[in-house]
Design a protein around this motif. Structure first.
Motif, short mmCIF file in Angstrom:
data_model
loop_
_atom_site.label_atom_id
_atom_site.label_comp_id
_atom_site.label_asym_id
_atom_site.label_seq_id
_atom_site.Cartn_x
_atom_site.Cartn_y
_atom_site.Cartn_z
N LEU A 159 -5.61 2.63 -4.20
CA LEU A 159 -6.41 2.81 -3.00
C LEU A 159 -5.81 2.06 -1.81
O LEU A 159 -5.79 2.57 -0.68
N ALA A 160 -5.33 0.85 -2.06
CA ALA A 160 -4.74 0.07 -0.98
C ALA A 160 -3.52 0.78 -0.39
O ALA A 160 -3.38 0.87 0.84
N ILE A 161 -2.66 1.29 -1.25
CA ILE A 161 -1.49 2.02 -0.76
C ILE A 161 -1.91 3.28 -0.03
O ILE A 161 -1.34 3.64 1.02
N ALA A 162 -2.94 3.96 -0.54
CA ALA A 162 -3.42 5.18 0.12
C ALA A 162 -3.98 4.87 1.50
O ALA A 162 -3.73 5.61 2.46
N VAL A 163 -4.75 3.78 1.63
CA VAL A 163 -5.34 3.43 2.92
C VAL A 163 -4.27 3.00 3.91
O VAL A 163 -4.26 3.44 5.07
N VAL A 164 -3.36 2.15 3.46
CA VAL A 164 -2.27 1.70 4.35
C VAL A 164 -1.43 2.90 4.79
O VAL A 164 -1.09 3.05 5.97
N GLY A 165 -1.09 3.76 3.83
CA GLY A 165 -0.32 4.95 4.17
C GLY A 165 -1.08 5.87 5.11
O GLY A 165 -0.49 6.43 6.04
N GLY A 166 -2.39 6.02 4.88
CA GLY A 166 -3.19 6.87 5.76
C GLY A 166 -3.26 6.34 7.17
O GLY A 166 -3.19 7.12 8.14
N MET A 167 -3.40 5.02 7.33
CA MET A 167 -3.44 4.44 8.67
C MET A 167 -2.10 4.61 9.38
O MET A 167 -2.04 4.91 10.58
N MET A 216 7.66 6.77 -3.02
CA MET A 216 8.95 6.34 -2.47
C MET A 216 9.00 4.82 -2.32
O MET A 216 8.02 4.20 -1.93
N PHE A 217 10.13 4.21 -2.64
CA PHE A 217 10.33 2.79 -2.41
C PHE A 217 10.22 2.51 -0.90
O PHE A 217 10.71 3.29 -0.09
N PRO A 218 9.56 1.42 -0.49
CA PRO A 218 8.98 0.33 -1.27
C PRO A 218 7.49 0.48 -1.53
O PRO A 218 6.83 -0.49 -1.90
N LEU A 219 6.93 1.68 -1.33
CA LEU A 219 5.50 1.90 -1.55
C LEU A 219 5.24 2.61 -2.87
O LEU A 219 4.26 3.31 -3.03
N HIS A 220 6.12 2.38 -3.82
CA HIS A 220 6.05 3.03 -5.13
C HIS A 220 5.17 2.29 -6.12
O HIS A 220 4.96 2.77 -7.24
N ILE A 221 4.65 1.15 -5.75
CA ILE A 221 4.08 0.22 -6.73
C ILE A 221 2.89 0.79 -7.48
O ILE A 221 2.57 0.32 -8.58
N TRP A 222 2.22 1.80 -6.93
CA TRP A 222 1.06 2.36 -7.62
C TRP A 222 1.45 3.22 -8.81
O TRP A 222 0.69 3.33 -9.79
N LEU A 223 2.63 3.82 -8.77
CA LEU A 223 3.02 4.75 -9.83
C LEU A 223 3.07 4.11 -11.22
O LEU A 223 2.41 4.59 -12.15
N ASP A 233 7.94 -8.30 -9.85
CA ASP A 233 7.00 -7.23 -9.57
C ASP A 233 6.71 -7.27 -8.08
O ASP A 233 6.17 -8.25 -7.57
N LEU A 234 7.06 -6.20 -7.38
CA LEU A 234 6.96 -6.20 -5.92
C LEU A 234 5.53 -6.42 -5.45
O LEU A 234 5.29 -7.09 -4.44
N GLU A 235 4.57 -5.88 -6.20
CA GLU A 235 3.17 -6.05 -5.81
C GLU A 235 2.75 -7.52 -5.88
O GLU A 235 2.18 -8.06 -4.93
#
Length: 648
Positions: free
Chosen positions: A159-167, A220-227, A556-558
């Motif tokens: 959800l955090a990645i989705a919200v940041v990406g959406g903004m 996609m890197f670096p926002l891949h951490i949710w996968l 772990d990047l997260e």
């Protein structure tokens, strides 16, 4: 007819999801049939778009209106999405037989289908954005559904990645609206071409914001951490969709931005190529180390998205000669979706048969005497590894040829091609790592011995609908791989028009010039498997052997970057909030003293004083909690950013 089909594809699943609860109250069997019938109807409607294309606009909806259109890549992705939804609905009845909160899953399962159709059939970026965000929030429930501590933490990350990406995507869209005055795909192409040179950097910045939003969903890197976090905890049908088709919504967005806005921007193509290459290699490396079945497949998805992004970048570099790169991009999107359908549903079967375990050391040898499941998994593994004769080989060959073509083009111009040769070798290396980790999975589950192993009939470990559904998907993949020129190229040409693909030439897939790349990758894979996985990542011999994960836990990047950064920002926000609260109280007190102090009377806090017709009540301190001030400051900051963007 085309307009009706478009509205049906988008609205039918979203409105139909509300029938899940009453159908379950009436009869569970009716509900289970319903979640299969609706995707089947969606598939028929999507196929009908091939015969009855159309477009429709809904003026005034969401302010600027929503618009949809079919044709080319849009229709291909709509058909693919409906097919995957139908296939994943078949094992759901058995998978959720003893589960709780199934109605909730099915509700958001259908809701997400409609949202994804809205993404793929969008005619402008606003429509795409609206349904993209709906899809992000509805699919979040898939990850959180088990409600275990691991699932809840993974869903927070998702959800955090989705919200940041959406903004980020919203900021990009606002910048594009201010720069171009339109968000329509066709109109943006003309408007961006007419943009003055001094405004081009702003266009590139807007594209970067859009890339962050779409890239987050693509993995996609670096926002891949949710996968790697979401797939092991999500139900297997959801994992197949998250990996197979929802990631393609992000890729579709990247393709739209590249095709409509930044087609002639070398800096943009360089950015996509760099991030795609890192994603491709890193995902493969993570998959080699993993000892969790679904986590390995999730990291594999990350790597394959990297392959696709490399193809996106090469389309831009090749310009009007980009046919092979465009075809490879489209076909690898299709192939990867079908491959992950087979592999994740097979993983779900293994999961149910091993007391809900995905650890390679616990599921080792479980499929040894299950020939049907072994064949299904082998088809997916061989295809994604790029073995000649399988569909994955065709799309990877086209992607590789796109890189080689551009290298030859640079050499003809007398320019340095070292960077692209490095990309080519990393491409082949990643293909080799793919072969290595898929060999690891196949050997572990289907070849190695298992204590007290016994033979089961196919109907004892897989339901009849799942059997026939996966068998049909496997046959489809086999036909695509065996007849690339007759089956896959026409599909690529049809979808390639959306990507402005030039005229391509006939490709001979089974000549040595094309087989050489696959042989290099497979040789690398064999070396990695024999010299590293079997000797370093596998300890012991025979039934006493265990697989170990030597990837450093701290790397772990997260946990290493994102969560500490978020805590630091929260602390900074709390300091600002408390400071603002103190300053606000001081200003209120000062205002009261200036307004209500009179001679010779003395203001006494806590007492009511009468000033003619105005009665002053005792002052109350204005104190807001930290979260409220964090939210207030965030809104003020966003408002300031929007004002700056709009009036710059």
């Amino acid at each position: 007819m085309g307009s009706f089909l478009l509205m049906f594809l988008v609205l039918a699943p979203m409105l139909g999801s509300f029938l899940v609860y009453p159908l379950r109250d009436y009869d569970r069997t009716w509900r289970n049939h319903y979640v299969r019938i609706l995707p089947a109807a969606e598939l028929l409607a999507a196929l009908a778009l091939l015969v009855f294309p159309g477009e429709i606009a809904l003026p005034g909806v969401c302010g600027l209106g929503l618009s949809f259109a079919s044709g080319s890549l849009r229709t291909v992705l709509a058909v693919l999405a409906a097919f995957l939804w139908l296939e994943t609905s078949l094992p759901c009845e058995v998978y959720f037989a003893d589960a709780e909160r199934v109605n909730r899953f099915y509700f958001f399962y259908l809701m997400t289908l409609g949202a994804l159709m809205g993404v793929f059939l969008a005619r402008d970026l606003l429509t795409l954005f609206v349904f993209f965000e709906v899809m992000s929030f509805t699919s979040y429930v898939w990850v959180a559904w088990p409600e275990t501590p691991g699932a809840l933490r993974a869903s927070q990350t998702y959800l955090a990645i989705a919200v940041v990406g959406g903004m980020a995507l919203l900021v990009g869209l606002l910048m594009l609206w201010q720069l171009l005055g339109t968000l329509d795909f066709a109109a943006m192409t003309a408007a961006s071409a007419a943009l003055p040179a001094e405004r081009r950097p702003y266009l590139l910045a807007a594209g970067a914001f859009c890339l962050a939003g779409f890239g987050a969903k693509a993995g996609m890197f670096p926002l891949h951490i949710w996968l790697p976090k979401a797939h092991p905890v999500a139900p297997a049908p959801a994992s197949a969709l998250l990996s197979g088709i929802l990631t393609k919504s992000g890729v579709f967005g990247v393709l739209v931005v590249s095709r409509c806005l930044l087609w002639e921007q070398p800096a943009w193509h360089g950015l996509i190529l760099t991030l795609g290459t890192v994603t491709m290699v890193l995902g493969a490396v993570l998959a080699v180390f993993s000892i969790d079945l679904k986590r390995t497949l999730a990291c594999s998805s990350m790597s394959q998205i990297g392959f696709i992004l490399v193809g996106v970048a090469m389309q831009g570099y090749l310009g009007e000669h980009n046919a092979l790169a465009a075809w490879g991009t489209v076909l690898h999107m299709v192939n990867h979706a079908l491959i992950k359908l087979l592999l994740f549903v097979a993983a779900g079967i293994i999961y149910l048969g091993n007391h809900h375990s995905l650890d390679l050391n616990e599921i080792r040898g479980w499929g040894r005497n299950k020939p049907w499941l072994k064949l299904i998994f082998f088809l997916g593994a061989a295809s994604i590894a790029g073995i000649p004769g399988f569909s994955g080989y065709v799309s990877k060959t086209l992607l590789h040829e796109g890189i080689v073509e551009y290298i030859h083009h640079l050499e003809e111009l007398g320019r340095a091609a070292g960077a692209f040769r490095a990309v080519e070798w990393l491409f082949l290396l990643s293909g080799g790592l793919t072969a290595a980790y898929m060999t690891k999975l196949f050997v572990c589950i289907f070849v190695e011995s298992r204590p007290a192993e016994h033979t089961l009939g196919v109907q004892e470990y897989v339901s009849r609908p799942t059997f026939w559904g996966l068998s049909a998907a496997a046959v489809l993949m086999g036909l695509l791989g065996l007849a690339p020129n007759g089956a896959m190229e026409p599909l690529a040409v049809f979808a390639g028009t959306f990507l402005r693909a030039g005229e391509g030439h006939a490709v001979h897939y089974f000549v040595w010039a094309n087989l050489k790349g696959a042989c290099i990758s497979l040789s690398v894979g064999a070396a990695v498997y024999l010299l590293f996985i079997r000797t370093v990542l596998r300890r012991g011999r025979g039934e006493q052997a265990v697989y170990v994960n030597l990837w450093p836990r701290w790397l772990d990047l997260e946990d290493l970057v994102y969560r500490p950064a978020l805590r630091a920002l929260s602390f900074l926000g709390a300091v600002c909030a408390r400071t603002a609260a103190s300053v606000g109280d001081w200003l209120v007190l000062l205002g009261e003293k200036l307004l209500f102090t009179r001679a010779p009377g003395i203001f006494v806090p806590g007492k009511t004083e009468n000033f003619g017709t105005y009665t002053k009540e005792p002052r109350r301190s204005i104190v807001l909690d930290t979260f409220s001030f964090d939210l207030l400051l965030a809104c003020v900051g966003l408002l300031a950013a929007l004002i700056y963007i709009l009036f710059k």
